[in-house]
Write a protein that holds these residues in place. Structure first.
Motif, PDB file in Angstrom:
ATOM      1  N   ARG A 126       8.751  28.708  40.751  1.00  0.00           N
ATOM      2  CA  ARG A 126       9.839  28.192  41.587  1.00  0.00           C
ATOM      3  C   ARG A 126      10.712  29.358  42.089  1.00  0.00           C
ATOM      4  O   ARG A 126      11.109  29.411  43.245  1.00  0.00           O
ATOM      5  CB  ARG A 126      10.676  27.210  40.756  1.00  0.00           C
ATOM      6  CG  ARG A 126      11.959  26.743  41.397  1.00  0.00           C
ATOM      7  CD  ARG A 126      11.717  25.720  42.487  1.00  0.00           C
ATOM      8  NE  ARG A 126      12.933  25.438  43.234  1.00  0.00           N
ATOM      9  CZ  ARG A 126      12.974  25.180  44.529  1.00  0.00           C
ATOM     10  NH1 ARG A 126      11.867  25.141  45.235  1.00  0.00           N
ATOM     11  NH2 ARG A 126      14.113  24.936  45.122  1.00  0.00           N
ATOM     12  N   ALA A 127      10.964  30.307  41.200  1.00  0.00           N
ATOM     13  CA  ALA A 127      11.772  31.473  41.571  1.00  0.00           C
ATOM     14  C   ALA A 127      11.069  32.260  42.684  1.00  0.00           C
ATOM     15  O   ALA A 127      11.705  32.675  43.658  1.00  0.00           O
ATOM     16  CB  ALA A 127      11.988  32.360  40.352  1.00  0.00           C
TER      17      ALA A 127
ATOM     18  N   VAL B 205      11.467  30.388  45.989  1.00  0.00           N
ATOM     19  CA  VAL B 205      12.807  30.557  46.579  1.00  0.00           C
ATOM     20  C   VAL B 205      12.947  31.968  47.161  1.00  0.00           C
ATOM     21  O   VAL B 205      13.427  32.165  48.277  1.00  0.00           O
ATOM     22  CB  VAL B 205      13.900  30.315  45.504  1.00  0.00           C
ATOM     23  CG1 VAL B 205      15.286  30.683  46.037  1.00  0.00           C
ATOM     24  CG2 VAL B 205      13.878  28.862  45.054  1.00  0.00           C
TER      25      VAL B 205
ATOM     26  N   SER C  46      21.723  30.616  42.829  1.00  0.00           N
ATOM     27  CA  SER C  46      20.433  30.792  43.506  1.00  0.00           C
ATOM     28  C   SER C  46      20.624  30.899  45.013  1.00  0.00           C
ATOM     29  O   SER C  46      19.987  31.731  45.680  1.00  0.00           O
ATOM     30  CB  SER C  46      19.502  29.608  43.203  1.00  0.00           C
ATOM     31  OG  SER C  46      19.224  29.561  41.832  1.00  0.00           O
TER      32      SER C  46
ATOM     33  N   LEU D 296      16.528  35.348  39.780  1.00  0.00           N
ATOM     34  CA  LEU D 296      16.108  33.974  40.112  1.00  0.00           C
ATOM     35  C   LEU D 296      15.175  33.426  39.036  1.00  0.00           C
ATOM     36  O   LEU D 296      15.215  32.231  38.715  1.00  0.00           O
ATOM     37  CB  LEU D 296      15.404  33.951  41.480  1.00  0.00           C
ATOM     38  CG  LEU D 296      16.324  34.026  42.709  1.00  0.00           C
ATOM     39  CD1 LEU D 296      15.493  34.236  43.979  1.00  0.00           C
ATOM     40  CD2 LEU D 296      17.161  32.758  42.836  1.00  0.00           C
ATOM     41  N   SER D 297      14.335  34.300  38.477  1.00  0.00           N
ATOM     42  CA  SER D 297      13.423  33.845  37.416  1.00  0.00           C
ATOM     43  C   SER D 297      14.210  33.295  36.236  1.00  0.00           C
ATOM     44  O   SER D 297      13.772  32.358  35.565  1.00  0.00           O
ATOM     45  CB  SER D 297      12.541  35.005  36.945  1.00  0.00           C
ATOM     46  OG  SER D 297      11.750  35.466  37.987  1.00  0.00           O
TER      47      SER D 297
ATOM     48  N   ARG E 115      22.643  26.472  40.832  1.00  0.00           N
ATOM     49  CA  ARG E 115      22.210  26.216  42.203  1.00  0.00           C
ATOM     50  C   ARG E 115      22.960  27.123  43.193  1.00  0.00           C
ATOM     51  O   ARG E 115      22.364  27.698  44.109  1.00  0.00           O
ATOM     52  CB  ARG E 115      22.454  24.742  42.532  1.00  0.00           C
ATOM     53  CG  ARG E 115      21.831  24.288  43.831  1.00  0.00           C
ATOM     54  CD  ARG E 115      22.149  22.808  44.087  1.00  0.00           C
ATOM     55  NE  ARG E 115      21.601  22.378  45.362  1.00  0.00           N
ATOM     56  CZ  ARG E 115      20.367  22.000  45.547  1.00  0.00           C
ATOM     57  NH1 ARG E 115      19.519  21.999  44.530  1.00  0.00           N
ATOM     58  NH2 ARG E 115      19.940  21.634  46.741  1.00  0.00           N
TER      59      ARG E 115
ATOM     60  N   CYS F 123      15.983  29.744  37.761  1.00  0.00           N
ATOM     61  CA  CYS F 123      15.166  28.594  38.185  1.00  0.00           C
ATOM     62  C   CYS F 123      14.380  28.028  37.002  1.00  0.00           C
ATOM     63  O   CYS F 123      14.273  28.660  35.945  1.00  0.00           O
ATOM     64  CB  CYS F 123      14.203  29.011  39.288  1.00  0.00           C
ATOM     65  SG  CYS F 123      15.046  29.490  40.800  1.00  0.00           S
ATOM     66  N   ASP F 124      13.802  26.840  37.234  1.00  0.00           N
ATOM     67  CA  ASP F 124      13.051  26.155  36.179  1.00  0.00           C
ATOM     68  C   ASP F 124      11.828  26.958  35.759  1.00  0.00           C
ATOM     69  O   ASP F 124      11.423  26.950  34.609  1.00  0.00           O
ATOM     70  CB  ASP F 124      12.573  24.778  36.684  1.00  0.00           C
ATOM     71  CG  ASP F 124      13.743  23.970  37.201  1.00  0.00           C
ATOM     72  OD1 ASP F 124      14.862  24.248  36.750  1.00  0.00           O
ATOM     73  OD2 ASP F 124      13.533  23.086  38.058  1.00  0.00           O
TER      74      ASP F 124
END
Lengths: 154, 455
Positions: free
Chosen positions: B135-136, B139, B16, B126-127, B13, B130-131
Motif C-alpha cells: 500500500r505504501a 501511494v 500520508s 509511508l511503509s 492519513r 500504511c497498512d
C-alpha cells in the motif's frame, strides 16, 4: 478471454487504430511543400507589361541555372537576393566558380529562348540578351539581372 | 520500517497525504519548468541546448543521489526527510532569486539533492504509516506519477500568471508544509537489509519508459507553446489531459493482471500515443488530445506496475525505491539528451524547407514584381523577431490586404503561415517517433524479464 489478454489486446487495438487514423488523415505528408523541379519547364504566363516580362525571364534564368547546378530555384534566388556573390554560393554548394558562372549564362539563354518562343520578346532583343549572357563579365550579368527585374535588388 | 508515533495530533492519513505532497513536489520539479524554459532562455540570454540543462541538471542529480539518499535514510528517515524538505525549500528560493544562469543551475542541483532525500525517505516513512508495504509503495508511486504529470501544467499556469520565478517561490513554502507530518515521529528500528540486487528488468524498463514519457511531457508542451503559439496556461490546460487520463485509468485497470501485463499494456499505449503524435495530420491542440488519452493511461499503468515489480519482495523499500527513482530520472536525462539534438536538427532542416516553400509561393504569386521583394524582406524580419516561436506572418502584410492585390496577398499570407506550421509540426515528428521507440524498447525488456518475476 482472460482480463490480462483483454488489457493487452485493448492497448494494441487502441494504439494501432489511432496511428492508422492519423496516417490516413495525412500524418505522413503534413510537412513543408516540396519545391518544383527547376529542370521541368514552367508554363510561360501572359505578362502584363515590361516589368512582368523581365521578372519571368529572371525567374526562368534562375530555373535554368538551378537545374544545371542541381539546386532548387528558391535556394539560388534566396542566396543571390540575400546579397551573396556567386563565388560564395558556389563554395557553399561545393561547386567551382566556373560551373556556377556557366550555369547562370546557360540559364539566361534558356530563359530568353523560352520568352522568344512564347512571343514575349522580339528576336532582336533576344539576340541582344543572349550576347549579354555569353560575353559580359559575370558581375555585370548579375547586376543586369538584378536591375532589370527590380526583383532581386530592391 | 517501524515508526513510533509520539503525538496523535496529526492523523496517519494526514501524514500520508503530506508525504504524498512532498513526493509530488520533488518529482514535479523534473518537469515543472518545462513551460518556463522560453522565459528563462530570454531572461539569461542562453541557447536552447543550454537552457535545457535546467531540466537535465535536476534529473541528473536526482538520479545520482536517489540510491545514496535511500541508504542514509534507512537509519534516520525522519531526519533525512526533514533536512531534505528544508534543503529543497531553500534551494527553491535560490532558484527564484537567481541573478545568473549559473546560480539557477546550482540551485537546481541542490534542489534535486533535497528532492532525492525527500523521495527516498518518504517511502520508508509511508511503509510505517500504511497498512502494508504494498500500500505504501502504491501511494508513493501514485504521488510521483501525479507530480511528474501535473508539473508542466502547474508550471505553465504560474509562468503565465506571475512569471517563471513564481514556480520556485510557490514551492518554497509548500515544501515546508510536509514537515508537519514528521512531528512526533521516531524511527524505532533500523532496517536490516539483505544483500539484494535491484530488480534489473523492472528498472531498465522504467528507464526506457521514463525516457519516452519525458518526451511526451517535454516535447508536447514545447510544441503547444513554441510551435503553435499557445499561452503557457492554455498549453498547461491541454497537457492536463494526460494526468487526468492516467488517474482515471489507474482506478479501472490498475489491478488487472500481473505487474508485467500492466507494464506491457502501459508501454504499448505510450508507444502508440507517441507514434500518433509523430504523425499529426494538422497543427492544432485538439489533435494532441487522442494521443494523450493513450499516453496518460500508459503512464499510470507503466510507472505503477514497474515500481511495484521493482519493490516486490525487497527487504528495504527505500533502497529499492531509490533505484526506481534513479532509473526513472536517468531515463528522463537520456530522453532529453537524445531528443533535444534530434529535434533541433530537424527544426533547422524544416526551417530551410519552409523558407524554400515560402519563397516559391512568393515567386509564383501574381503581385507586382517589385512588391515581392519588399514582402519577402518583411516576412524574413517577422521570422527573425519571432524569438523561437511560430512567427505570425500576417503582420508582414499590414496595409497590403486592401486594394486590388488584397486577395492575392491574403492567399500568400495563408500559404506562408501554412508552410511554417507544417515545418514546425513536422520537426517534432522524428523526436516523438524516437520516443515511441524508447517505449517499445521498454516493452522488449518487460517481455524478456517476464519469466524472471511473476506476481
Amino acid at each position: 478471454m482472460s482480463r490480462s489478454v483483454a488489457l493487452v489486446t485493448v492497448a494494441v487495438a487502441a494504439s494501432l487504430a489511432l496511428v492508422v487514423a492519423y496516417v490516413a488523415l495525412g500524418g505522413t505528408s503534413y510537412k513543408p511543400a516540396a519545391v518544383a523541379d527547376p529542370c521541368t519547364p514552367r508554363s510561360w504566363r501572359a505578362p502584363h507589361g515590361t516589368a512582368e516580362t523581365l521578372e519571368q525571364i529572371v525567374l526562368s534564368t534562375a530555373d535554368g541555372a538551378a537545374c544545371k547546378l542541381h539546386v532548387s530555384r528558391e535556394d539560388l534566388v534566396l542566396a543571390l537576393a540575400g546579397g551573396d556573390d556567386l563565388s560564395h554560393f558556389a563554395r557553399a554548394h561545393g561547386l567551382s566558380q566556373d560551373d556556377a558562372e556557366n550555369a547562370i549564362r546557360d540559364g539566361i539563354v534558356r530563359a530568353v529562348d523560352d520568352a522568344e518562343q512564347a512571343g514575349a520578346i522580339g528576336s532582336g532583343l533576344a539576340d541582344g540578351l543572349r550576347t549579354v549572357a555569353q560575353h559580359l563579365p559575370m558581375s555585370i550579368v548579375l547586376a543586369v539581372l538584378r536591375g532589370a527585374s527590380g526583383l532581386l535588388s530592391g | 520500517m517501524r515508526l513510533r508515533v509520539e503525538s496523535e495530533a496529526v492523523s496517519a492519513r494526514t501524514r500520508s497525504s503530506l508525504l504524498g505532497l512532498a513526493i509530488a513536489l520533488a518529482l514535479a520539479d523534473s518537469s515543472v519548468v518545462t513551460l518556463a524554459l522560453p522565459d528563462i532562455l530570454r531572461r539569461f540570454d542562453v541557447s536552447i541546448t543550454t537552457v535545457s540543462w535546467v531540466l537535465v541538471a535536476y534529473n541528473l542529480v536526482l538520479a545520482a543521489a536517489a540510491v545514496p539518499a535511500a541508504h542514509v535514510s534507512r537509519h534516520r528517515p525522519v531526519a533525512v526527510c526533514g533536512v531534505g524538505l528544508c534543503v529543497f525549500s531553500v534551494a527553491s528560493l535560490v532558484c527564484g532569486l537567481a541573478p545568473s544562469f549559473e546560480v539557477l543551475l546550482g540551485g537546481r542541483c541542490v534542489q534535486a539533492l533535497g528532492g532525492a532525500m525527500v523521495v527516498a525517505s518518504a517511502l520508508d516513512l509511508l511503509s510505517g504509516l500504511c497498512d502494508s508495504e504494498e500500500r505504501a509503495a502504491h501511494v508513493w508511486a501514485r504521488a510521483g506519477i501525479l507530480g511528474a504529470a501535473l508539473g508542466p501544467a502547474a508550471g505553465g499556469v504560474l509562468t503565465q500568471a506571475l512569471g517563471w520565478e513564481s514556480i520556485f517561490f510557490v514551492q518554497a513554502p509548500l515544501a515546508l508544509a510536509p514537515l508537519v507530518a514528521l512531528r512526533g515521529l521516531r524511527a524505532r528500528e533500523v532496517q536490516r537489509v539483505r544483500g539484494e540486487r535491484p530488480h534489473l528488468f523492472a528498472n531498465v524498463a522504467l528507464l526506457f519508459g521514463s525516457a519516452a514519457l519525458s518526451a511526451a511531457l517535454f516535447l508536447l508542451v514545447i510544441l503547444l507553446v513554441n510551435g503553435w503559439n499557445m499561452t503557457p496556461a492554455a498549453a498547461g490546460a491541454v497537457a492536463t489531459v494526460m494526468p487526468l487520463a492516467a488517474i482515471a485509468s489507474s482506478r479501472v485497470a490498475g489491478r488487472i493482471g500481473s505487474t508485467a501485463v500492466r507494464a506491457a499494456a502501459g508501454l504499448i499505449l505510450v508507444a502508440g500515443g507517441l507514434a500518433a503524435l509523430g504523425f499529426l495530420p494538422h497543427a492544432g491542440w485538439q489533435w494532441t488530445v487522442p494521443p494523450q488519452l493513450l499516453v496518460g493511461p500508459g503512464l499510470g499503468l507503466t510507472i505503477g506496475a514497474l515500481t511495484q515489480q521493482a519493490l516486490h519482495g525487497r527487504s528495504s523499500q527505500a533502497v529499492h525505491g531509490g533505484w526506481t527513482i534513479a532509473s526513472r530520472h536517468a531515463g528522463v536525462v537520456v530522453g532529453l539528451l537524445l531528443l533535444t539534438p534530434v529535434f533541433t536538427a530537424q527544426l533547422n532542416h524544416n526551417k530551410a524547407d519552409a523558407k524554400r516553400a515560402g519563397t516559391a509561393i512568393l515567386l509564383d504569386s501574381r503581385v507586382p514584381p517589385l512588391d515581392k521583394l519588399h514582402v519577402a524582406q518583411d516576412v524574413l524580419r517577422t521570422i527573425d523577431h519571432s524569438n523561437g516561436r511560430l512567427p505570425d506572418v500576417s503582420s508582414a502584410f499590414t496595409g497590403r490586404l486592401t486594394g486590388p492585390n488584397g486577395p492575392e496577398y491574403r492567399r500568400i499570407a495563408a500559404g506562408l503561415q501554412d508552410q511554417l506550421e507544417r515545418a514546425i509540426t513536422d520537426a517534432f515528428s522524428w523526436p516523438f517517433l524516437l520516443a515511441s521507440g524508447f517505449a517499445l524498447a521498454g516493452l522488449v525488456v518487460v517481455g524478456v524479464g517476464r519469466r524472471q518475476v511473476t506476481l
